[in-house]
Design a protein around this motif. Structure first.
Motif, PDB file in Angstrom:
ATOM      1  N   LYS A  48       0.820  -1.119   0.168  1.00 17.09           N
ATOM      2  CA  LYS A  48      -0.072   0.170  -0.022  1.00 17.09           C
ATOM      3  C   LYS A  48       0.859   1.363  -0.070  1.00 17.09           C
ATOM      4  N   PHE A  49       2.038   1.257   0.631  1.00 14.20           N
ATOM      5  CA  PHE A  49       2.874   2.315   0.817  1.00 14.20           C
ATOM      6  C   PHE A  49       3.390   2.711  -0.652  1.00 14.20           C
ATOM      7  N   ALA A  50       3.910   1.505  -1.161  1.00 13.12           N
ATOM      8  CA  ALA A  50       4.362   1.828  -2.450  1.00 13.12           C
ATOM      9  C   ALA A  50       3.488   2.394  -3.644  1.00 13.12           C
ATOM     10  N   LEU A  51       2.137   2.075  -3.434  1.00 15.13           N
ATOM     11  CA  LEU A  51       0.997   2.286  -4.400  1.00 15.13           C
ATOM     12  C   LEU A  51       0.834   3.783  -4.295  1.00 15.13           C
ATOM     13  N   LEU A  52       0.552   4.163  -2.858  1.00 15.41           N
ATOM     14  CA  LEU A  52       0.338   5.421  -2.572  1.00 15.41           C
ATOM     15  C   LEU A  52       1.581   6.650  -2.837  1.00 15.41           C
ATOM     16  N   PHE A  53       2.593   6.048  -2.393  1.00 11.47           N
ATOM     17  CA  PHE A  53       3.813   6.703  -2.829  1.00 11.47           C
ATOM     18  C   PHE A  53       4.243   6.980  -4.257  1.00 11.47           C
ATOM     19  N   THR A  54       4.213   6.272  -4.921  1.00 11.41           N
ATOM     20  CA  THR A  54       4.273   6.140  -6.444  1.00 11.41           C
ATOM     21  C   THR A  54       3.490   7.071  -7.051  1.00 11.41           C
ATOM     22  N   PHE A  55       2.123   7.037  -6.816  1.00 15.67           N
ATOM     23  CA  PHE A  55       1.038   7.681  -7.494  1.00 15.67           C
ATOM     24  C   PHE A  55       1.437   9.123  -6.929  1.00 15.67           C
ATOM     25  N   GLY A  56       1.345   9.388  -5.766  1.00 18.72           N
ATOM     26  CA  GLY A  56       1.677  10.726  -5.371  1.00 18.72           C
ATOM     27  C   GLY A  56       2.946  11.420  -6.062  1.00 18.72           C
ATOM     28  N   ASN A  57       3.904  10.809  -6.120  1.00 24.01           N
ATOM     29  CA  ASN A  57       5.210  11.124  -6.964  1.00 24.01           C
ATOM     30  C   ASN A  57       4.694  11.511  -8.269  1.00 24.01           C
ATOM     31  N   VAL A  58       4.101  10.604  -9.170  1.00 23.12           N
ATOM     32  CA  VAL A  58       3.722  10.907 -10.326  1.00 23.12           C
ATOM     33  C   VAL A  58       2.757  12.131 -10.538  1.00 23.12           C
ATOM     34  N   LEU A  59       1.841  12.386  -9.538  1.00 25.67           N
ATOM     35  CA  LEU A  59       0.917  13.389  -9.581  1.00 25.67           C
ATOM     36  C   LEU A  59       1.813  14.554  -9.387  1.00 25.67           C
ATOM     37  N   ALA A  60       2.548  14.696  -8.364  1.00 20.99           N
ATOM     38  CA  ALA A  60       3.463  15.739  -7.983  1.00 20.99           C
ATOM     39  C   ALA A  60       4.337  16.220  -9.106  1.00 20.99           C
ATOM     40  N   ILE A  61       5.039  15.394  -9.810  1.00 21.05           N
ATOM     41  CA  ILE A  61       5.777  15.649 -10.926  1.00 21.05           C
ATOM     42  C   ILE A  61       4.952  15.955 -12.226  1.00 21.05           C
ATOM     43  N   GLY A  62       3.886  15.509 -12.343  1.00 16.59           N
ATOM     44  CA  GLY A  62       2.962  15.842 -13.514  1.00 16.59           C
ATOM     45  C   GLY A  62       2.315  16.939 -13.174  1.00 16.59           C
ATOM     46  N   SER A  63       2.354  17.735 -11.927  1.00 17.62           N
ATOM     47  CA  SER A  63       1.498  18.843 -11.910  1.00 17.62           C
ATOM     48  C   SER A  63       2.267  19.898 -12.790  1.00 17.62           C
ATOM     49  N   THR A  64       3.310  19.869 -12.816  1.00 21.21           N
ATOM     50  CA  THR A  64       4.152  21.095 -13.532  1.00 21.21           C
ATOM     51  C   THR A  64       3.620  21.065 -14.993  1.00 21.21           C
ATOM     52  N   ALA A  65       3.045  19.954 -15.468  1.00 23.82           N
ATOM     53  CA  ALA A  65       2.662  20.181 -16.984  1.00 23.82           C
ATOM     54  C   ALA A  65       1.561  20.971 -17.110  1.00 23.82           C
ATOM     55  N   PHE A  66       0.778  21.429 -16.042  1.00 20.39           N
ATOM     56  CA  PHE A  66      -0.372  22.428 -16.159  1.00 20.39           C
ATOM     57  C   PHE A  66       0.402  23.845 -16.367  1.00 20.39           C
ATOM     58  N   LEU A  67       1.781  24.156 -15.617  1.00 23.59           N
ATOM     59  CA  LEU A  67       2.222  25.262 -16.009  1.00 23.59           C
ATOM     60  C   LEU A  67       2.713  25.560 -17.350  1.00 23.59           C
ATOM     61  N   MET A  68       3.370  24.572 -17.600  1.00 25.24           N
ATOM     62  CA  MET A  68       4.164  24.692 -18.749  1.00 25.24           C
ATOM     63  C   MET A  68       3.868  23.753 -20.184  1.00 25.24           C
ATOM     64  N   GLY A  69       2.878  23.017 -19.807  1.00 24.12           N
ATOM     65  CA  GLY A  69       2.185  22.202 -20.986  1.00 24.12           C
ATOM     66  C   GLY A  69       2.901  20.850 -21.022  1.00 24.12           C
ATOM     67  N   PRO A  70       2.021  19.830 -21.302  1.00 20.97           N
ATOM     68  CA  PRO A  70       2.566  18.508 -21.656  1.00 20.97           C
ATOM     69  C   PRO A  70       3.751  18.487 -22.545  1.00 20.97           C
TER      70      PRO A  70
END
Length: 163
Positions: free
Chosen positions: A64-86
Protein backbone atom coordinates in the motif's frame (compact mmCIF):
# COMPACT_ATOMS: atom_id res chain seq x y z
CA UNK A 1 -2.59 36.93 -12.05
CA UNK A 2 -0.94 39.35 -14.47
CA UNK A 3 1.89 39.95 -11.99
CA UNK A 4 2.48 36.19 -11.81
CA UNK A 5 2.49 36.00 -15.59
CA UNK A 6 4.95 38.89 -15.76
CA UNK A 7 7.17 37.21 -13.19
CA UNK A 8 7.35 33.94 -15.15
CA UNK A 9 7.87 35.71 -18.47
CA UNK A 10 10.62 37.95 -17.15
CA UNK A 11 8.67 41.16 -17.62
CA UNK A 12 7.80 43.45 -14.80
CA UNK A 13 6.39 46.55 -16.42
CA UNK A 14 2.77 45.36 -16.26
CA UNK A 15 2.15 45.43 -19.99
CA UNK A 16 0.36 42.55 -21.69
CA UNK A 17 2.73 39.87 -22.98
CA UNK A 18 1.66 37.16 -25.38
CA UNK A 19 4.74 34.92 -25.06
CA UNK A 20 4.51 34.45 -21.32
CA UNK A 21 5.66 31.24 -19.70
CA UNK A 22 2.19 30.29 -18.48
CA UNK A 23 0.49 30.94 -21.81
CA UNK A 24 2.87 29.00 -24.07
CA UNK A 25 1.30 25.93 -25.54
CA UNK A 26 -2.15 26.81 -24.26
CA UNK A 27 -3.68 26.39 -27.68
CA UNK A 28 -5.13 23.08 -28.69
CA UNK A 29 -7.93 20.81 -27.63
CA UNK A 30 -7.54 21.49 -23.93
CA UNK A 31 -6.80 25.21 -23.76
CA UNK A 32 -7.02 26.43 -20.17
CA UNK A 33 -6.80 29.97 -18.93
CA UNK A 34 -3.87 30.97 -16.77
CA UNK A 35 -6.06 30.88 -13.67
CA UNK A 36 -7.38 27.42 -14.50
CA UNK A 37 -3.82 26.18 -15.07
CA UNK A 38 -2.69 27.53 -11.70
CA UNK A 39 -5.66 25.88 -9.96
CA UNK A 40 -5.01 22.58 -11.75
CA UNK A 41 -1.32 22.76 -10.82
CA UNK A 42 -2.13 23.47 -7.17
CA UNK A 43 -4.77 20.72 -7.02
CA UNK A 44 -2.53 18.14 -8.66
CA UNK A 45 0.46 19.04 -6.49
CA UNK A 46 -1.64 19.05 -3.31
CA UNK A 47 -3.15 15.67 -4.19
CA UNK A 48 0.28 14.23 -4.90
CA UNK A 49 1.68 15.54 -1.63
CA UNK A 50 -1.37 14.25 0.25
CA UNK A 51 -0.91 10.78 -1.24
CA UNK A 52 2.78 10.81 -0.28
CA UNK A 53 1.84 11.88 3.26
CA UNK A 54 -0.83 9.19 3.50
CA UNK A 55 1.70 6.64 2.33
CA UNK A 56 3.71 7.31 5.49
CA UNK A 57 0.72 6.21 7.57
CA UNK A 58 0.69 2.78 5.91
CA UNK A 59 4.50 2.45 5.92
CA UNK A 60 4.20 -0.91 7.70
CA UNK A 61 2.31 -2.33 4.71
CA UNK A 62 4.89 -1.93 1.91
CA UNK A 63 2.51 -2.71 -0.95
CA UNK A 64 0.00 0.00 0.00
CA UNK A 65 2.88 2.32 0.80
CA UNK A 66 4.40 1.75 -2.65
CA UNK A 67 1.12 2.42 -4.44
CA UNK A 68 0.31 5.62 -2.56
CA UNK A 69 3.87 6.93 -2.64
CA UNK A 70 4.40 6.19 -6.34
CA UNK A 71 1.09 7.68 -7.48
CA UNK A 72 1.74 10.71 -5.26
CA UNK A 73 5.16 11.15 -6.85
CA UNK A 74 3.78 10.89 -10.36
CA UNK A 75 1.02 13.41 -9.59
CA UNK A 76 3.45 15.86 -8.00
CA UNK A 77 5.87 15.71 -10.94
CA UNK A 78 3.06 15.76 -13.48
CA UNK A 79 1.53 18.85 -11.88
CA UNK A 80 4.12 21.05 -13.56
CA UNK A 81 2.68 20.03 -16.93
CA UNK A 82 -0.25 22.33 -16.13
CA UNK A 83 2.13 25.27 -15.88
CA UNK A 84 4.24 24.69 -18.96
CA UNK A 85 2.18 22.25 -20.98
CA UNK A 86 2.70 18.52 -21.46
CA UNK A 87 4.88 18.90 -24.54
CA UNK A 88 7.29 21.31 -22.86
CA UNK A 89 7.31 19.09 -19.74
CA UNK A 90 8.33 16.06 -21.82
CA UNK A 91 10.95 18.08 -23.70
CA UNK A 92 12.48 19.18 -20.40
CA UNK A 93 12.31 15.69 -18.88
CA UNK A 94 14.02 14.08 -21.86
CA UNK A 95 16.56 16.85 -22.38
CA UNK A 96 20.03 15.28 -22.86
CA UNK A 97 21.06 16.56 -19.41
CA UNK A 98 18.12 14.80 -17.72
CA UNK A 99 17.57 11.82 -20.02
CA UNK A 100 19.39 9.27 -17.87
CA UNK A 101 17.88 10.55 -14.61
CA UNK A 102 14.38 10.56 -16.12
CA UNK A 103 14.79 7.07 -17.56
CA UNK A 104 16.03 5.67 -14.25
CA UNK A 105 13.19 7.37 -12.37
CA UNK A 106 10.52 6.03 -14.74
CA UNK A 107 12.12 2.58 -14.58
CA UNK A 108 12.07 2.66 -10.77
CA UNK A 109 8.41 3.69 -10.77
CA UNK A 110 7.55 0.76 -13.05
CA UNK A 111 9.64 -1.69 -11.00
CA UNK A 112 8.03 -0.48 -7.75
CA UNK A 113 4.55 -0.98 -9.17
CA UNK A 114 5.45 -4.43 -10.54
CA UNK A 115 6.90 -5.47 -7.18
CA UNK A 116 3.85 -4.19 -5.34
CA UNK A 117 1.07 -5.31 -7.67
CA UNK A 118 2.34 -8.44 -9.42
CA UNK A 119 5.11 -9.96 -7.32
CA UNK A 120 3.71 -8.95 -3.88
CA UNK A 121 7.21 -8.96 -2.39
CA UNK A 122 7.63 -6.57 0.53
CA UNK A 123 11.43 -6.58 0.41
CA UNK A 124 11.60 -5.93 -3.33
CA UNK A 125 8.94 -3.24 -3.04
CA UNK A 126 10.87 -1.41 -0.32
CA UNK A 127 14.11 -1.67 -2.35
CA UNK A 128 12.34 -0.37 -5.45
CA UNK A 129 10.88 2.55 -3.47
CA UNK A 130 14.34 3.42 -2.10
CA UNK A 131 15.71 3.40 -5.65
CA UNK A 132 12.75 5.53 -6.75
CA UNK A 133 13.46 8.10 -4.04
CA UNK A 134 17.15 8.26 -5.00
CA UNK A 135 16.27 8.61 -8.68
CA UNK A 136 13.75 11.36 -7.89
CA UNK A 137 16.34 13.28 -5.88
CA UNK A 138 18.91 12.95 -8.68
CA UNK A 139 16.29 14.02 -11.26
CA UNK A 140 15.29 17.03 -9.13
CA UNK A 141 18.92 18.07 -8.70
CA UNK A 142 19.23 18.34 -12.50
CA UNK A 143 17.11 21.51 -12.38
CA UNK A 144 19.52 23.27 -10.01
CA UNK A 145 22.73 24.50 -11.65
CA UNK A 146 25.81 22.54 -10.49
CA UNK A 147 23.80 20.67 -7.83
CA UNK A 148 24.53 17.18 -9.15
CA UNK A 149 28.24 17.93 -9.42
CA UNK A 150 28.29 19.31 -5.88
CA UNK A 151 26.39 16.32 -4.44
CA UNK A 152 28.70 13.93 -6.34
CA UNK A 153 31.79 15.61 -4.91
CA UNK A 154 30.34 15.54 -1.39
CA UNK A 155 29.49 11.84 -1.69
CA UNK A 156 32.99 11.06 -2.99
CA UNK A 157 34.53 12.89 -0.04
CA UNK A 158 32.21 11.20 2.47
CA UNK A 159 32.70 7.72 1.04
CA UNK A 160 36.43 8.02 0.36
CA UNK A 161 38.25 5.18 2.11
CA UNK A 162 41.71 6.66 1.79
CA UNK A 163 42.98 8.66 4.74
Amino acid sequence: MQKLNDFFSGGGDGEETTDSFLEEGSEGLCALSTTQRMYAFAASLATGLLLMFLSMIVFGIPIKFALLFTFGNVLAIGSTAFLMGPEQQMNMMFDPVRFLATSIYIGCVVVALICALLIHSKILTVLAILCEICALIWYSLSYIPFARRMVSEIMIRLCDTEL
